[in-house]
Enzyme design. Structure first.
Site, PDB file in Angstrom:
ATOM      1  N   GLU A   1       0.831  -1.209   0.000  1.00  0.00           N
ATOM      2  CA  GLU A   1       0.000   0.000   0.000  1.00  0.00           C
ATOM      3  C   GLU A   1       0.868   1.262   0.000  1.00  0.00           C
ATOM      4  O   GLU A   1       0.430   2.337   0.421  1.00  0.00           O
ATOM      5  CB  GLU A   1      -0.958  -0.029   1.191  1.00  0.00           C
TER       6      GLU A   1
ATOM      7  N   CYS B   1      -2.806  11.318   3.882  1.00  0.00           N
ATOM      8  CA  CYS B   1      -3.190  10.338   2.849  1.00  0.00           C
ATOM      9  C   CYS B   1      -3.162  10.973   1.467  1.00  0.00           C
ATOM     10  O   CYS B   1      -2.973  10.289   0.468  1.00  0.00           O
ATOM     11  CB  CYS B   1      -4.617   9.841   3.068  1.00  0.00           C
TER      12      CYS B   1
ATOM     13  N   HIS C   1      -3.882   1.640   7.849  1.00  0.00           N
ATOM     14  CA  HIS C   1      -2.521   1.982   7.411  1.00  0.00           C
ATOM     15  C   HIS C   1      -1.762   2.538   8.615  1.00  0.00           C
ATOM     16  O   HIS C   1      -2.370   3.156   9.503  1.00  0.00           O
ATOM     17  CB  HIS C   1      -2.522   3.073   6.328  1.00  0.00           C
TER      18      HIS C   1
HETATM   19  O1  SUG Z   1      -7.764   2.701   0.975  1.00  0.00           O
HETATM   20  N1  SUG Z   1     -10.572   4.778   1.361  1.00  0.00           N
HETATM   21  C1  SUG Z   1      -9.132   4.644   1.275  1.00  0.00           C
HETATM   22  C2  SUG Z   1      -8.467   5.646   2.179  1.00  0.00           C
HETATM   23  C3  SUG Z   1      -6.985   5.658   1.999  1.00  0.00           C
HETATM   24  C4  SUG Z   1      -6.299   6.455   3.051  1.00  0.00           C
HETATM   25  N2  SUG Z   1      -4.904   6.470   2.826  1.00  0.00           N
HETATM   26  C5  SUG Z   1      -3.965   6.466   3.792  1.00  0.00           C
HETATM   27  N3  SUG Z   1      -4.265   6.171   5.036  1.00  0.00           N
HETATM   28  N4  SUG Z   1      -2.763   6.723   3.463  1.00  0.00           N
HETATM   29  C6  SUG Z   1      -8.688   3.216   1.619  1.00  0.00           C
HETATM   30  O2  SUG Z   1      -9.267   2.638   2.561  1.00  0.00           O
HETATM   31  C7  SUG Z   1     -12.858   4.300   0.692  1.00  0.00           C
HETATM   32  C8  SUG Z   1     -13.568   4.367  -0.637  1.00  0.00           C
HETATM   33  C9  SUG Z   1     -15.034   4.158  -0.514  1.00  0.00           C
HETATM   34  O3  SUG Z   1     -15.502   3.512   0.418  1.00  0.00           O
HETATM   35  O4  SUG Z   1     -15.762   4.656  -1.428  1.00  0.00           O
HETATM   36  C10 SUG Z   1     -11.338   4.125   0.508  1.00  0.00           C
HETATM   37  O5  SUG Z   1     -10.921   3.430  -0.374  1.00  0.00           O
END
Ligand code: SUG
Length: 452
Positions: free
Chosen positions: A182, A369, A253
């Site tokens: 990731e 993020c 994460h």
């Molecule tokens: O991968 N949310 C992302 C958020 C990513 C956050 N990134 C970091 N922490 N670096 C994920 O969980 C939700 C999309 C939705 O439900 O429509 C989503 O993918």
């Protein structure tokens, strides 16, 4: 290395015109609790762009940071649907998938590439044996809506770093949970004087430890080791395991529970299976490391997830002083405010800026993020033609572009609307002209492989 030779280059992903709440990410509590609510792509894009603008202003004032803008990916991603056998006109494809598999339509419509911290692993030129900047796009294989990002991310990174003198682009790791990757969201680079060390964090179990019981462990240790073999850094790195109870509590994460930059490390005590040992290991490589532990009494794990305090974006102001861009949710939470006050008093942080990023936060994406940090030598940034570097002029242009092309309300059923697809393609086509990126999307005739 003189720290003034190094610049924090931040790459932010622009929010796309189909930003929605799909409930697509198990283990991400915000995504689950906001599933299928109406979204506001226009507000989402402007909120995130305001953060980028603030970073560019801080960078312009200090000379220590630079801000680039990465384009959204084409969504709904018709090439994936066609690969899955949906045929006919674009409108027919959308109608059929909406009827048969609305979840899949959400997955191929997500604007998730905006969370650029997940885009890639970066080994800066200063840390590499061969003096090259090394980049590996993340395979994001735990979730379909994220896995479809990889090929476009790879080609965007290749395009944007083409003006750089020495860059090696590596292929993404095989798309299998054993190699679940990731990107930079699970990595922290510390550097101070002649010392540099990286913390690489996995969620998967080891021989002696358990993994999470409820939520997926997205980052594998094997992936981290493979990435370091690919990049072959000359600087040290250590691995650490996220506490399984943290993952089960919504810490999908590492950047939801610990953060660091230069010689400052701010971590919740429940971040890792062995938080004290992690701090000791880092300190062995960097004796000047300043570790700030936040206890569960200071801020519970659940409040850390709710406020996203540890997902603040840290920016170097010079002389190892850091600014933090924190989510507005912190300002509304007395215990989080108290943590910030302590960090300011302890001089861990020199200034805090609270920003409203609610649309992204409702999908579990805070300030950190939304950016990929690529530390670069100042000399590598000079003489490069980068029309995607954000300044006040580009900020105004992009704000007008969002106002022109983005809707202020999207309901889940709108994703089947062929007009939304056309409007989005028109917006992205115009954006590639603004950023002078050339043809990067398949609807523009780009030949890059559209699917992982
Ligand atoms: O991968 N949310 C992302 C958020 C990513 C956050 N990134 C970091 N922490 N670096 C994920 O969980 C939700 C999309 C939705 O439900 O429509 C989503 O993918």
């Amino acid at each position: 290395m003189n720290p003034t030779d190094e610049v924090d280059l931040f790459l932010d992903g622009l929010v796309g015109p189909t930003h929605t709440f799909g409930g697509l990410a198990p283990g991400n509590l915000a995504s689950a609790s906001n599933a299928h609510r109406p979204s506001n792509p226009r507000a989402a894009a402007k909120q995130a762009l305001q953060k980028s603008h603030l970073v560019s202003q801080i960078g312009a004032a200090t000379g220590g940071a630079c801000q680039w803008i990465m384009p959204p990916h084409e969504r709904p991603h018709l090439p994936t649907l066609r690969r899955l056998g949906y045929g006919g006109s674009d409108a027919q494809v959308l109608a059929k998938v909406a009827q048969e598999n609305p979840t899949l339509l959400h997955q191929v419509s997500s604007s998730s590439a905006m969370w650029a911290a997940n885009a890639a692993t970066v080994t800066p030129e200063m840390d590499a044996q061969d003096g090259h900047l090394h980049l590996t796009p993340a395979n994001l294989c735990t979730h379909i809506h994220r896995a479809v990002e990889t090929p476009t991310t790879a080609s965007v990174l290749q395009r944007m770093f083409a003006p750089f003198p020495h860059v090696t682009h590596h292929p993404a790791l095989p798309s299998h949970p054993d190699f679940g990757d990731e990107g930079a969201a699970n990595q922290v680079r510390f550097n101070h004087g002649k010392h540099s060390v990286r913390l690489l964090v996995h969620g998967t179990a080891t021989e002696n430890t358990q993994g999470p019981q409820k939520a997926p462990a997205r980052q594998s240790k094997t992936a981290l080791q493979s990435l370091m073999r690919q990049h072959n850094p000359r600087t040290p790195w250590i691995t650490a395991q996220q506490h399984p109870r943290a993952i089960d509590g919504g810490v999908f994460h590492n950047d939801v529970i610990s953060m660091g930059h230069h010689n400052t490390f701010i971590t919740h005590e429940q971040a890792f299976t062995n938080t004290e040992e992690v701090i000791q290991n880092l300190t062995q490589h960097m004796p000047s490391l300043k570790a700030h532990r936040i206890s569960k009494e200071d801020l519970s794990l659940s409040d850390a997830v709710h406020t996203y305090l540890f997902n603040s974006q840290l920016i170097h102001l010079g002389d190892h002083q850091l600014a933090a861009i924190a989510p507005q949710q912190c300002a509304e939470h007395p215990q989080a405010v108290a943590v910030w006050e302590r960090l300011l008093a302890d001089q861990a942080i020199a200034e805090v800026h609270y920003l409203d990023l609610r649309e992204s936060m409702c999908n579990g994406g805070g300030p950190a993020c939304l950016r990929l940090l690529v530390p670069v030598l100042r000399s590598s940034l000079q003489h490069t033609h980068t029309p995607w570097a954000l300044n006040d002029g580009l900020y105004d242009t992009l704000t007008r572009w969002i106002d022109t092309h983005y809707r202020d309300r999207l309901e889940p059923q709108d994703l089947r609307d062929p007009q939304l697809l056309q409007d989005s393609q028109q917006a992205l086509d115009r954006l590639t002209q603004i950023l002078q990126l050339g043809s990067i999307y398949t609807f523009q005739g780009s030949t890059s492989d559209p699917s992982p």
